[in-house]
Design a protein around this motif. Structure first.
Motif, mmCIF file in Angstrom:
data_model
loop_
_atom_site.group_PDB
_atom_site.id
_atom_site.type_symbol
_atom_site.label_atom_id
_atom_site.label_comp_id
_atom_site.label_asym_id
_atom_site.label_seq_id
_atom_site.Cartn_x
_atom_site.Cartn_y
_atom_site.Cartn_z
ATOM 1 N N THR A 269 56.720 124.141 55.900
ATOM 2 C CA THR A 269 56.941 125.585 55.972
ATOM 3 C C THR A 269 55.987 126.214 56.990
ATOM 4 O OG1 THR A 269 57.614 125.701 53.638
ATOM 5 C CG2 THR A 269 56.948 127.772 54.678
ATOM 6 N N VAL A 270 56.519 127.130 57.799
ATOM 7 C CA VAL A 270 55.677 127.955 58.658
ATOM 8 C C VAL A 270 55.617 129.341 58.018
ATOM 9 C CG1 VAL A 270 55.457 129.088 60.900
ATOM 10 C CG2 VAL A 270 56.165 126.698 60.783
ATOM 11 N N VAL A 271 54.403 129.832 57.789
ATOM 12 C CA VAL A 271 54.217 131.161 57.238
ATOM 13 C C VAL A 271 53.773 132.084 58.365
ATOM 14 C CG1 VAL A 271 52.884 132.577 55.612
ATOM 15 C CG2 VAL A 271 53.599 130.271 54.957
ATOM 16 N N VAL A 272 54.493 133.169 58.571
ATOM 17 C CA VAL A 272 54.136 134.135 59.609
ATOM 18 C C VAL A 272 53.419 135.306 58.950
ATOM 19 C CG1 VAL A 272 54.976 135.620 61.452
ATOM 20 C CG2 VAL A 272 56.165 133.461 60.947
ATOM 21 N N GLY A 273 52.133 135.422 59.211
ATOM 22 C CA GLY A 273 51.349 136.503 58.619
ATOM 23 C C GLY A 273 50.230 135.958 57.754
ATOM 24 N N ALA A 274 49.027 136.521 57.926
ATOM 25 C CA ALA A 274 47.860 136.054 57.175
ATOM 26 C C ALA A 274 47.310 137.151 56.283
ATOM 27 C CB ALA A 274 46.785 135.538 58.130
ATOM 28 N N GLY A 275 48.181 138.045 55.823
ATOM 29 C CA GLY A 275 47.777 139.024 54.823
ATOM 30 C C GLY A 275 47.917 138.409 53.439
ATOM 31 N N LEU A 276 47.852 139.247 52.430
ATOM 32 C CA LEU A 276 47.885 138.753 51.061
ATOM 33 C C LEU A 276 49.164 137.961 50.753
ATOM 34 C CD1 LEU A 276 46.221 138.718 48.520
ATOM 35 C CD2 LEU A 276 47.126 140.972 47.932
ATOM 36 N N ALA A 277 50.320 138.507 51.137
ATOM 37 C CA ALA A 277 51.589 137.837 50.834
ATOM 38 C C ALA A 277 51.661 136.473 51.506
ATOM 39 C CB ALA A 277 52.764 138.713 51.273
ATOM 40 N N LEU B 22 35.180 152.578 51.886
ATOM 41 C CA LEU B 22 36.082 152.691 53.024
ATOM 42 C C LEU B 22 36.078 151.347 53.761
ATOM 43 C CD1 LEU B 22 35.141 156.226 54.375
ATOM 44 C CD2 LEU B 22 36.963 155.596 52.810
ATOM 45 N N PRO B 23 37.102 151.072 54.573
ATOM 46 C CA PRO B 23 37.105 149.807 55.313
ATOM 47 C C PRO B 23 35.903 149.708 56.251
ATOM 48 C CG PRO B 23 39.243 150.910 55.430
ATOM 49 C CD PRO B 23 38.283 151.878 54.824
ATOM 50 N N PRO B 24 35.442 148.498 56.561
ATOM 51 C CA PRO B 24 35.956 147.217 56.075
ATOM 52 C C PRO B 24 35.618 146.992 54.606
ATOM 53 C CG PRO B 24 34.032 146.862 57.479
ATOM 54 C CD PRO B 24 34.336 148.319 57.532
ATOM 55 N N SER B 25 36.592 146.429 53.905
ATOM 56 C CA SER B 25 36.453 146.218 52.472
ATOM 57 C C SER B 25 35.817 144.860 52.194
ATOM 58 C CB SER B 25 37.840 146.297 51.826
ATOM 59 O OG SER B 25 37.830 145.666 50.578
ATOM 60 N N VAL B 26 34.620 144.891 51.669
ATOM 61 C CA VAL B 26 33.930 143.631 51.380
ATOM 62 C C VAL B 26 34.682 142.808 50.319
ATOM 63 C CG1 VAL B 26 31.796 142.628 50.448
ATOM 64 C CG2 VAL B 26 31.694 144.399 52.224
ATOM 65 N N PRO B 27 35.170 143.426 49.215
ATOM 66 C CA PRO B 27 35.945 142.618 48.262
ATOM 67 C C PRO B 27 37.208 142.034 48.908
ATOM 68 C CG PRO B 27 35.524 144.820 47.373
ATOM 69 C CD PRO B 27 35.004 144.812 48.765
ATOM 70 N N GLY B 28 37.803 142.782 49.835
ATOM 71 C CA GLY B 28 38.977 142.263 50.542
ATOM 72 C C GLY B 28 38.627 141.048 51.376
ATOM 73 N N ILE B 29 37.457 141.093 52.009
ATOM 74 C CA ILE B 29 37.021 139.937 52.799
ATOM 75 C C ILE B 29 36.761 138.747 51.875
ATOM 76 C CG2 ILE B 29 35.234 139.060 54.356
ATOM 77 C CD1 ILE B 29 34.823 141.965 55.320
ATOM 78 N N ARG B 30 36.160 139.032 50.703
ATOM 79 C CA ARG B 30 35.947 137.941 49.727
ATOM 80 C C ARG B 30 37.270 137.289 49.344
ATOM 81 N NH1 ARG B 30 32.956 141.797 45.640
ATOM 82 N NH2 ARG B 30 31.109 142.295 46.889
ATOM 83 N N LEU B 31 38.282 138.137 49.117
ATOM 84 C CA LEU B 31 39.581 137.610 48.711
ATOM 85 C C LEU B 31 40.183 136.763 49.832
ATOM 86 C CD1 LEU B 31 41.977 137.398 46.820
ATOM 87 C CD2 LEU B 31 42.730 139.669 47.571
ATOM 88 N N PHE B 32 40.138 137.285 51.054
ATOM 89 C CA PHE B 32 40.641 136.532 52.211
ATOM 90 C C PHE B 32 39.897 135.200 52.308
ATOM 91 C CE2 PHE B 32 40.360 135.308 56.677
ATOM 92 C CZ PHE B 32 41.670 135.417 57.109
ATOM 93 N N ASP B 33 38.586 135.246 52.181
ATOM 94 C CA ASP B 33 37.785 134.024 52.290
ATOM 95 C C ASP B 33 38.121 133.030 51.173
ATOM 96 O OD1 ASP B 33 36.591 135.090 54.507
ATOM 97 O OD2 ASP B 33 34.656 135.520 53.579
ATOM 98 N N ALA B 34 38.328 133.546 49.961
ATOM 99 C CA ALA B 34 38.620 132.654 48.835
ATOM 100 C C ALA B 34 39.949 131.935 49.057
ATOM 101 C CB ALA B 34 38.666 133.446 47.528
ATOM 102 N N LEU B 35 40.953 132.676 49.515
ATOM 103 C CA LEU B 35 42.270 132.070 49.716
ATOM 104 C C LEU B 35 42.255 131.110 50.911
ATOM 105 C CD1 LEU B 35 44.505 135.225 49.090
ATOM 106 C CD2 LEU B 35 44.208 133.278 47.557
ATOM 107 N N THR B 36 41.633 131.539 52.012
ATOM 108 C CA THR B 36 41.649 130.674 53.195
ATOM 109 C C THR B 36 40.772 129.430 52.990
ATOM 110 O OG1 THR B 36 39.929 132.058 54.205
ATOM 111 C CG2 THR B 36 42.200 132.476 54.869
#
Lengths: 419, 427
Positions: free
Chosen positions: B5-13, B247-261
């Motif tokens: 599978t190729v996934v286009v997009g590196a956001g949450l979805a 306000l952005p940048p969101s540190v918890p958002g970065i944590r989430l991105f880091d955890a998933l990646t």
């Protein structure tokens, strides 16, 4: 000059994603961050240079451009702004010097033992720091004494095999000819004939030090030498990720060179691991690997990421039995070519690299892999490990270290600054 | 290189879909123009916060009401059970963020400007800020940190409509040895990771807060060890402490991105940023390969399936040109909620119901984009996240819920291609 670089600033939605990645602004207030210095300040620059010098603290790692979801060419905007700044103020002597690796290489190679002694002598380095402004502790490679060009003339590969052109870059030529020998050995092992054209610097250090006219002269000269091969349909491979990216994209996008020779060369350029992986996908890479029981952390340098090719080194090294690669998640080692050599930027560069160094140390390995030469020197300096190009692990995986030992000495790692 | 599978997009979805597929043994490639909205959003999973002007207490219970008013909503393809399954899986794959909550109940967390916001799943460092039970709150700011102003927060919160009485006050502290100039959340978080700011904070708060006060701190307690720092604060102070998204940048958002990646990397999945998926090679109604433009031009990646998670207008998955034409930027898919070739009309008020807000792709129950005839455009193309039409996430407070649930459901559809389409249970 093509202006889609500057025009891209209109796509900036101020989302701050670049700010959250910039490795420099995280460690020093001297660089206010890519969004401020890039798309925001650029609106006020017009034809004049920046009123302040903060853009000079951008290391040019390019991470901002890679993470920007709106395709704003942030690093490229900053690179041009820096050139404009130095165009008006005059490029300092130090920057002129360290931006010319071929000049340094030609001076140092014939007197390698003396030069190497001087480069790693504390007293000499102290003088160099105060007179020229190269930090006394900055990582310096050692001159190999005999260039890769010279060694390659003595080498006779297979006569009738498909040809590949090797752009080795200055690092391999003057400091790490052993890497070049391993590249040739692996390519020949996979059935290629390796053409090593005469070649010079690609101009990248001049570009990143803000001397665009000289950078253009260098890159044009290099392109002149590579273009006939590219026109003949031959692939060109490079083990220097940043120099390869210069030919793939930056000479056009940043220096604004727009000619057919560059286009044909760009279209023929492959990063070494990208090329080998492509061969593997075609079923044309030999896979007679032997066991290599090693655990090696791998750092994909920022400039490698700029190629947009993923991490082919990891895909390739996964083919070697018992070799366990650990993919590190740090964007930049801090050196950014010549950035970390400068007296006023060395501390910043080491602060940027701190997390990478500690992550490498945490793996307990005494060896690390990284595609880019200046990054390897920085890693060896900061993490006290042997830093190798991934090709070295492939070379050993093929057992070529026994069957085809290199002639260029054992190590080109920067020696510790002594005495 | 060829992929399952190729996934286009590196956001949450996209990351959720990629991780689910990778975990099930697929070889996955993630390509994206850049980082997605994780870094801008607070990392709470908001499943459904409002239906019309009514604040939702239970997303699961409110789904029928939502779908009655928004029949083309992406949730129509998911039952409450499937929503819950996706979120439960997510909760176990978010590293040390340690999500708590359920689709049956929203908590109310204060935003950085003191608005109570309903969320279904929240990182455990934030959960203590639930306003529903009321209480005495103190909000702490750091001098020089420009993206969090506790007085504004406390003031607004005092005026908010809340189910129980809340008092709020502000407190500004100056961290030791602060560098001069403005500080970003990322820099402050880095200092919590490396400079031991957590210990300093315990000392600073101990005397300045009362034992029955609930302490809200900006969500900058670190990028790598936030969970441990938060835990140390709660035990050290013996008080309830929680993080408030900034306000952005969101540190918890970065944590989430880091955890998933990080999980993706550990499983050998390649994530390539700064490149553009630009079209496909198609045969017999299937995408055979996705073209990805890198530094020198397009490279074709053969693939078994594709997840399109390229985002909406804000992320460039959708584009509105100066002639009023809206298009999907990767595969030029048919869109719903757009006015065709007519000039786009906007409602007069900024916060009015803007028709274009619902623009996006329509899908079948397997989340495959469909044409006007209702048939899938490509048999193996699935869509997830903000590219899906029919929702108004910013108003509904449903954006991250849609991303997680549809990212997971798209992966499930790819993993079980022959399973019966799930009936539209909640319609």
């Amino acid at each position: 000059m093509n202006d889609f670089i500057r025009d891209s600033l209109d796509h900036c939605v101020k989302c701050t994603i670049c700010e959250s990645y910039c490795p420099v602004s995280q460690v020093t207030p001297l660089f206010p961050g890519p969004k401020y210095v890039g798309p925001q300040a650029e609106r006020y620059r017009g034809t004049d240079a920046s009123p302040d010098k903060s853009v000079d603290y951008c290391s040019g790692c390019g991470i901002c451009t890679q993470v920007c979801p709106q395709d704003v060419k942030i690093a490229e905007i900053n690179s041009r702004a820096r050139a404009k700044l130095w165009e008006q103020r005059g490029v300092p002597l130090r920057n002129q010097l360290i931006a010319r690796p071929t000049v340094i290489g030609r001076l140092g190679t014939p007197v390698a033992p003396v030069a190497n002694w001087a480069l790693h002598n504390r007293a000499v380095r102290g003088v160099v720091e105060s007179v020229i402004g190269i930090h006394r502790d900055a990582p310096m490679p050692s001159f190999a004494g005999t260039t890769f060009q010279k060694r390659s003339r003595r080498h006779h590969g297979p006569a009738d095999a498909p040809a590949v052109v090797y752009f080795h870059g200055c690092g391999t030529n003057y400091y790490e000819p052993r890497v070049g020998e391993m590249v040739v050995a692996v390519l020949e092992h996979s059935g290629f004939r390796v053409i090593v054209p005469e070649q010079d610097c690609c101009g990248l250090p001049l570009q990143s030090n803000g001397n665009f006219p000289a950078a253009r002269t260098y890159v044009r000269r290099l392109v002149d030498r590579l273009a006939p091969h590219a026109r003949a349909g031959l692939p060109i491979v490079s083990n220097s990720t940043s120099c390869g990216l210069m030919l793939k994209r930056e000479a056009h996008e940043i220096l604004g060179i727009d000619d057919e020779d560059l286009k044909v060369v760009s279209g023929s350029m492959y990063d070494l691991c990208e090329f080998l992986l492509r061969q593997h996908e075609r079923g044309e890479l030999r896979t007679d690997f032997e066991s290599l029981p090693l655990t090696v952390p791998y750092h994909a340098p920022c400039q490698q990421r700029g190629h947009g090719i993923g991490k082919p080194a990891l895909d390739l090294l996964a083919l070697v039995p018992d070799l366990h690669m650990i993919e590190l998640d740090v964007d930049c080692c801090g050196i950014a070519g010549t950035y970390g050599l400068k007296k006023e930027k060395y501390e910043i560069s080491m602060a940027v690299g701190k997390r990478l160094f500690s992550d490498i140390t945490a793996t307990g390995s005494d060896i690390a892999a990284c595609d880019s030469e200046t990054c390897r020197w920085q890693i060896a300096h900061g993490a006290a490990v042997t830093a190798v190009h991934p090709i070295e692990l492939l070379y050993r995986g093929y057992g070529l270290d026994r069957r085809r030992p290199i002639t260029a000495g054992v190590s080109a790692q920067p020696a510790a600054v002594n005495g | 290189m060829s992929y399952d599978t190729v996934v286009v997009g590196a956001g949450l979805a996209g990351l959720v879909a990629a991780l689910r597929l990778t975990e099930q043994g697929q070889r996955v490639l993630v390509v994206a123009r850049g980082v997605g909205a994780t870094h801008l959003a607070p990392a709470t999973i908001d499943v459904l916060g409002y239906v019309g002007e009514t604040r939702v207490e239970s997303p699961a219970a409110a789904l029928p009401a939502l779908l009655a008013g928004s029949p083309d909503h992406p949730y129509r393809h998911l039952s409450a059970e499937r929503l819950a399954a996706g979120l439960a899986w997510f909760g176990t794959h978010a590293g040390t963020l340690g999500y708590t909550g359920s689709v049956d109940e929203n908590v109310l967390l204060p935003t950085a400007i003191g608005v109570p916001k309903p969320s279904a799943f929240v990182p455990r460092t934030m959960a203590g800020g639930d306003l529903r039970a009321g209480g005495r709150f103190v909000f702490v700011g750091f001098k020089g940190f420009k993206d969090f102003h506790p007085a504004l927060l406390a003031d607004n919160l005092a005026r908010a409509r809340l189910p129980a009485p809340v008092t709020a006050r502000a407190l500004v502290l100056e961290p030791p040895a602060s560098p001069r100039g403005d500080l970003s959340g990322r820099v402050v978080a880095g200092r919590f990771d490396t400079d031991g700011l957590g210990d300093w904070l315990i000392g600073a708060l101990d005397k300045r807060t009362d034992p029955d006060e609930i302490i809200g701190v900006p969500a900058v307690l670190g990028l790598r060890d936030a969970d441990a720092t938060w835990h140390a604060l709660e035990t050290g102070l013996e008080r309830k402490v929680f993080e408030v998204a900034t306000l952005p940048p969101s540190v918890p958002g970065i944590r989430l991105f880091d955890a998933l990646t990080q999980q993706l990397r550990e499983r050998g999945t390649s994530i390539v940023l700064g490149v553009r998926a630009a079209g496909a090679r198609v045969k017999d109604g299937r995408i055979e390969a996705v073209d990805v433009s890198n530094a020198t031009g397009p490279v074709s990646h053969p693939t078994g399936a594709v997840v399109l998670a390229s985002g909406g207008f804000a992320s460039g998955g959708l584009e509105l040109d100066s002639f009023g034409v809206t298009r999907e930027t990767v595969f030029d898919l048919p869109l719903v909620g757009v006015s065709g070739s007519e000039r786009v009309r906007f409602a007069a008020g900024y916060f009015d119901d803007q028709p274009l807000a619902r623009a996006g792709v329509a899908t079948d129950d397997r989340l495959r984009p469909v044409g006007p005839d209702g048939h899938p455009v490509y048999a193996n193309l699935h869509a997830a996240g903000a590219i899906l039409g029919g929702a108004v996430p910013w108003k509904e407070k449903s954006g991250t819920g849609i991303s997680v649930a549809t990212g997971y459901a798209a992966a499930e559809a790819i993993l079980a291609p022959n399973a019966q389409p799930v009936p539209e249970a909640v319609r």
